[in-house]
Design a protein around this motif. Structure first.
Motif, short mmCIF file in Angstrom:
data_model
loop_
_atom_site.label_atom_id
_atom_site.label_comp_id
_atom_site.label_asym_id
_atom_site.label_seq_id
_atom_site.Cartn_x
_atom_site.Cartn_y
_atom_site.Cartn_z
N SER A 161 15.94 10.82 7.35
CA SER A 161 17.08 11.52 6.74
C SER A 161 16.67 12.45 5.61
N ILE A 162 15.38 12.54 5.35
CA ILE A 162 14.88 13.49 4.36
C ILE A 162 13.46 13.87 4.71
N THR A 163 13.13 15.14 4.57
CA THR A 163 11.77 15.64 4.76
C THR A 163 11.54 16.73 3.73
N GLY A 164 10.29 17.23 3.66
CA GLY A 164 10.00 18.37 2.83
C GLY A 164 9.79 18.08 1.36
N VAL A 165 9.76 16.79 0.98
CA VAL A 165 9.48 16.41 -0.40
C VAL A 165 8.37 15.38 -0.39
N PRO A 166 7.66 15.18 -1.50
CA PRO A 166 6.57 14.19 -1.52
C PRO A 166 7.03 12.81 -1.08
N GLY A 167 6.19 12.18 -0.22
CA GLY A 167 6.51 10.88 0.33
C GLY A 167 7.23 10.91 1.65
N THR A 168 7.39 12.10 2.24
CA THR A 168 8.09 12.23 3.52
C THR A 168 7.20 12.90 4.56
N LEU A 169 7.62 12.81 5.80
CA LEU A 169 6.91 13.40 6.92
C LEU A 169 6.87 14.92 6.78
N ALA A 170 5.67 15.49 6.92
CA ALA A 170 5.51 16.94 6.82
C ALA A 170 5.24 17.60 8.17
N TRP A 171 4.50 16.91 9.06
CA TRP A 171 4.08 17.56 10.32
C TRP A 171 3.50 16.50 11.23
N ASN A 172 3.55 16.75 12.54
CA ASN A 172 2.88 15.92 13.54
C ASN A 172 2.02 16.81 14.41
N GLU A 173 0.80 16.35 14.69
CA GLU A 173 -0.17 17.17 15.41
C GLU A 173 -0.94 16.31 16.40
N PHE A 215 0.83 -1.21 0.00
CA PHE A 215 0.00 0.00 0.00
C PHE A 215 0.86 1.25 0.00
N TYR A 216 1.78 1.37 0.97
CA TYR A 216 2.57 2.59 1.08
C TYR A 216 3.63 2.69 -0.01
N GLY A 217 4.11 1.56 -0.47
CA GLY A 217 5.03 1.59 -1.59
C GLY A 217 4.39 2.16 -2.83
N ASP A 218 3.15 1.74 -3.10
CA ASP A 218 2.42 2.26 -4.26
C ASP A 218 2.02 3.72 -4.06
N LEU A 219 1.64 4.08 -2.83
CA LEU A 219 1.15 5.43 -2.57
C LEU A 219 2.28 6.46 -2.58
N PHE A 220 3.38 6.16 -1.91
CA PHE A 220 4.45 7.14 -1.71
C PHE A 220 5.74 6.83 -2.47
#
Length: 264
Positions: free
Chosen positions: A140-152, A36-41
């Motif tokens: 080791s990477i954020t800020g691009v599609p498929g990465t963590l953007a925020w926690n709330e 699922f996540y491989g196909d999505l992200f």
């Protein structure tokens, strides 16, 4: 919400204490979840520490972004994304969690050469991890599609639980001044790293207080359609917010997360 890249300890440097440095998901069906996540992200997977059972690290272009682990077959626990907050001393942080009214459910324990961890919950019951890095610093990477953007943190009201996180992790807070919107941003090392959203009676009874993980995507509407095609569920359709277009979805096992195209 803010862009995660500014708050991350990337490029081989440690995350500042209190910064969400990793996010992990424990599931019943490892193979289906990876699909699922491989196909999505666009994630690919490599084995990780096995102390708590089978575990893989998701990678994007060779950079680690998240973890997925196997729940024991006899454990009927909620399937949910869990943020890990950085700590210089996980044992001391775990003691402070207990002293401030939280609970430590797992650990502290060693995760091979990667580091030390504990899994805890705040006084409202929201679960989070604590990570003391060694070989594994976190994402080791954020800020691009498929990465963590925020926690709330989604909770009944922000004020009481905010004091817990401030005492445990030393956060500074910045409230949103509004008569009808209960929200504050947590800052670590002078940067915004997470939010607390008090939703009052709108807090889901079946979930209670919980941390929401936001993943960056190139196009929210396309991602929502893809989630549905892959067997997931749309819980809150795509809509525009002050921070970008966002939607809340669930994977086939019911793990809830949000996808966002942050405004830049």
């Amino acid at each position: 919400m803010t862009e995660a890249r500014g708050s991350a300890g990337l490029n081989g440097t440690a995350y500042a204490p209190g910064t969400p440095c990793w996010v992990s998901l424990m599931v019943h069906g490892m193979a289906a979840t990876q699909q699922f996540y491989g196909d999505l992200f666009g994630w690919r997977f490599q084995p990780g520490p096995q102390q708590l059972g089978a575990y893989v690290r998701a990678q994007l272009d060779g950079q680690e972004v998240a973890g997925i682990g196997q729940l024991p077959p006899d454990r009927h626990l909620p399937v949910a994304w869990t943020p890990y907050l950085a700590s210089d001393d996980v044992d001391l942080t775990a003691q402070t969690v207990r002293h401030c009214g939280g609970t430590v459910g797992v650990g502290p324990l060693v995760a091979d050469e990667a580091g030390r961890l504990a899994i805890a919950s705040d006084p409202s019951g929201a679960v989070f991890g604590i990570w003391q890095a060694a070989a594994h610093l976190g994402a080791s990477i954020t800020g691009v599609p498929g990465t963590l953007a925020w926690n709330e943190l989604i909770t009944r009201d922000s004020a009481g639980v905010a004091r817990f996180y401030e005492r445990v992790f030393g956060y500074q807070e910045e409230p949103v001044v509004s008569a009808d919107f209960d929200y504050l941003t947590l800052h670590a090392a002078g940067r915004p790293v997470a939010g607390i959203h008090g939703v009052g009676a709108a807090l889901p009874r079946d979930r209670g207080a919980h941390w929401m993980t936001y993943f960056e995507v190139a196009d929210v509407d396309t991602a929502v359609t893809h989630v549905d095609d892959l067997g997931g569920h749309v819980l809150k359709p795509a809509h525009d917010s002050p921070h970008g277009r966002v939607a809340t979805v669930a994977d086939p096992e019911g793990a809830v997360f949000s996808v966002v195209r942050t405004s830049r």
